[in-house]
Motif scaffolding. Sequence first.
Motif, PDB file in Angstrom:
ATOM      1  N   PRO A  58      71.916  46.265 -28.955  1.00  0.00           N
ATOM      2  CA  PRO A  58      71.831  45.156 -27.994  1.00  0.00           C
ATOM      3  C   PRO A  58      70.423  44.657 -27.697  1.00  0.00           C
ATOM      4  O   PRO A  58      69.966  44.675 -26.556  1.00  0.00           O
ATOM      5  CB  PRO A  58      72.490  45.749 -26.748  1.00  0.00           C
ATOM      6  CG  PRO A  58      72.175  47.203 -26.821  1.00  0.00           C
ATOM      7  CD  PRO A  58      72.196  47.539 -28.299  1.00  0.00           C
ATOM      8  N   TRP A  59      69.731  44.207 -28.729  1.00  0.00           N
ATOM      9  CA  TRP A  59      68.412  43.608 -28.551  1.00  0.00           C
ATOM     10  C   TRP A  59      68.141  42.701 -29.746  1.00  0.00           C
ATOM     11  O   TRP A  59      68.720  42.872 -30.826  1.00  0.00           O
ATOM     12  CB  TRP A  59      67.321  44.677 -28.430  1.00  0.00           C
ATOM     13  CG  TRP A  59      67.236  45.632 -29.593  1.00  0.00           C
ATOM     14  CD1 TRP A  59      66.601  45.424 -30.787  1.00  0.00           C
ATOM     15  CD2 TRP A  59      67.830  46.924 -29.687  1.00  0.00           C
ATOM     16  NE1 TRP A  59      66.756  46.505 -31.604  1.00  0.00           N
ATOM     17  CE2 TRP A  59      67.509  47.457 -30.955  1.00  0.00           C
ATOM     18  CE3 TRP A  59      68.600  47.708 -28.823  1.00  0.00           C
ATOM     19  CZ2 TRP A  59      67.931  48.707 -31.390  1.00  0.00           C
ATOM     20  CZ3 TRP A  59      69.023  48.949 -29.250  1.00  0.00           C
ATOM     21  CH2 TRP A  59      68.676  49.444 -30.524  1.00  0.00           C
ATOM     22  N   VAL A  60      67.276  41.719 -29.527  1.00  0.00           N
ATOM     23  CA  VAL A  60      66.895  40.816 -30.611  1.00  0.00           C
ATOM     24  C   VAL A  60      66.241  41.652 -31.708  1.00  0.00           C
ATOM     25  O   VAL A  60      65.346  42.460 -31.436  1.00  0.00           O
ATOM     26  CB  VAL A  60      65.944  39.714 -30.102  1.00  0.00           C
ATOM     27  CG1 VAL A  60      65.403  38.893 -31.267  1.00  0.00           C
ATOM     28  CG2 VAL A  60      66.673  38.819 -29.105  1.00  0.00           C
ATOM     29  N   GLY A  61      66.730  41.501 -32.919  1.00  0.00           N
ATOM     30  CA  GLY A  61      66.256  42.302 -34.047  1.00  0.00           C
ATOM     31  C   GLY A  61      67.147  43.497 -34.325  1.00  0.00           C
ATOM     32  O   GLY A  61      67.006  44.145 -35.355  1.00  0.00           O
ATOM     33  N   GLY A  62      68.074  43.795 -33.388  1.00  0.00           N
ATOM     34  CA  GLY A  62      69.029  44.874 -33.618  1.00  0.00           C
ATOM     35  C   GLY A  62      69.998  44.502 -34.732  1.00  0.00           C
ATOM     36  O   GLY A  62      69.980  43.376 -35.242  1.00  0.00           O
ATOM     37  N   THR A  63      70.827  45.437 -35.117  1.00  0.00           N
ATOM     38  CA  THR A  63      71.767  45.199 -36.211  1.00  0.00           C
ATOM     39  C   THR A  63      73.206  45.355 -35.740  1.00  0.00           C
ATOM     40  O   THR A  63      73.484  45.906 -34.682  1.00  0.00           O
ATOM     41  CB  THR A  63      71.519  46.187 -37.368  1.00  0.00           C
ATOM     42  OG1 THR A  63      71.726  47.515 -36.889  1.00  0.00           O
ATOM     43  CG2 THR A  63      70.123  46.029 -37.946  1.00  0.00           C
ATOM     44  N   ILE A  64      74.098  44.856 -36.579  1.00  0.00           N
ATOM     45  CA  ILE A  64      75.541  45.064 -36.411  1.00  0.00           C
ATOM     46  C   ILE A  64      75.978  45.824 -37.654  1.00  0.00           C
ATOM     47  O   ILE A  64      75.784  45.358 -38.786  1.00  0.00           O
ATOM     48  CB  ILE A  64      76.296  43.737 -36.255  1.00  0.00           C
ATOM     49  CG1 ILE A  64      75.772  42.996 -35.018  1.00  0.00           C
ATOM     50  CG2 ILE A  64      77.794  43.985 -36.162  1.00  0.00           C
ATOM     51  CD1 ILE A  64      76.381  41.633 -34.803  1.00  0.00           C
TER      52      ILE A  64
END
Length: 176
Positions: A58-64
């Motif tokens: 849950p952060w910009v640059g995080g992944t799914i």
Amino acid sequence: MTTPTRPETAADPTSVSVAVDVAAPLEHVFDVFTLRMDSWWDPDHHMLEDTAEFVVEPWVGGTITDVGPAGERCTWGRVLVFDRPAAFAFSWDISPRWEVETDPARCSEVHVSFAAVDAGTTRVTLEHRHLDRHGEGWAAMRDSVGSPDGWGSNLRRMAETARIPVPIVDREVAES
């Protein structure tokens, strides 16, 4: 209520838009959508056949990432926006052949906005943008994610998962 915008009538034919009203407050709906995607995401729509865990960082640059039972990982998205409780966006790193796409220039984007309709209802609007970036086969992907079994189905599942039931008041207790 799920309101799809059919691809051929959308203002941008390279996008698919779907909206749903959820019987729950804004922050709760945002958290269910982003932090509990595994609770509502269609189990048949994962990149790994036997996904045991579905992780959204849950952060910009995080992944799914889909995680298999033996720990194998398949990352298929990158978090582009995480602005609680108003907006969430991620890249769709999946090709028209339903394989992971490693070239960011050939990935589309999913943008989700959350708006309070009133204190107990939230409107979620999802727009899957830039599907043409996928190259050959993009229109079939647009039609797939825009079909009743695509984003509309997933948003209905999310709305049901996030819904906070209205309590039933016992008439006798209420009248006394």
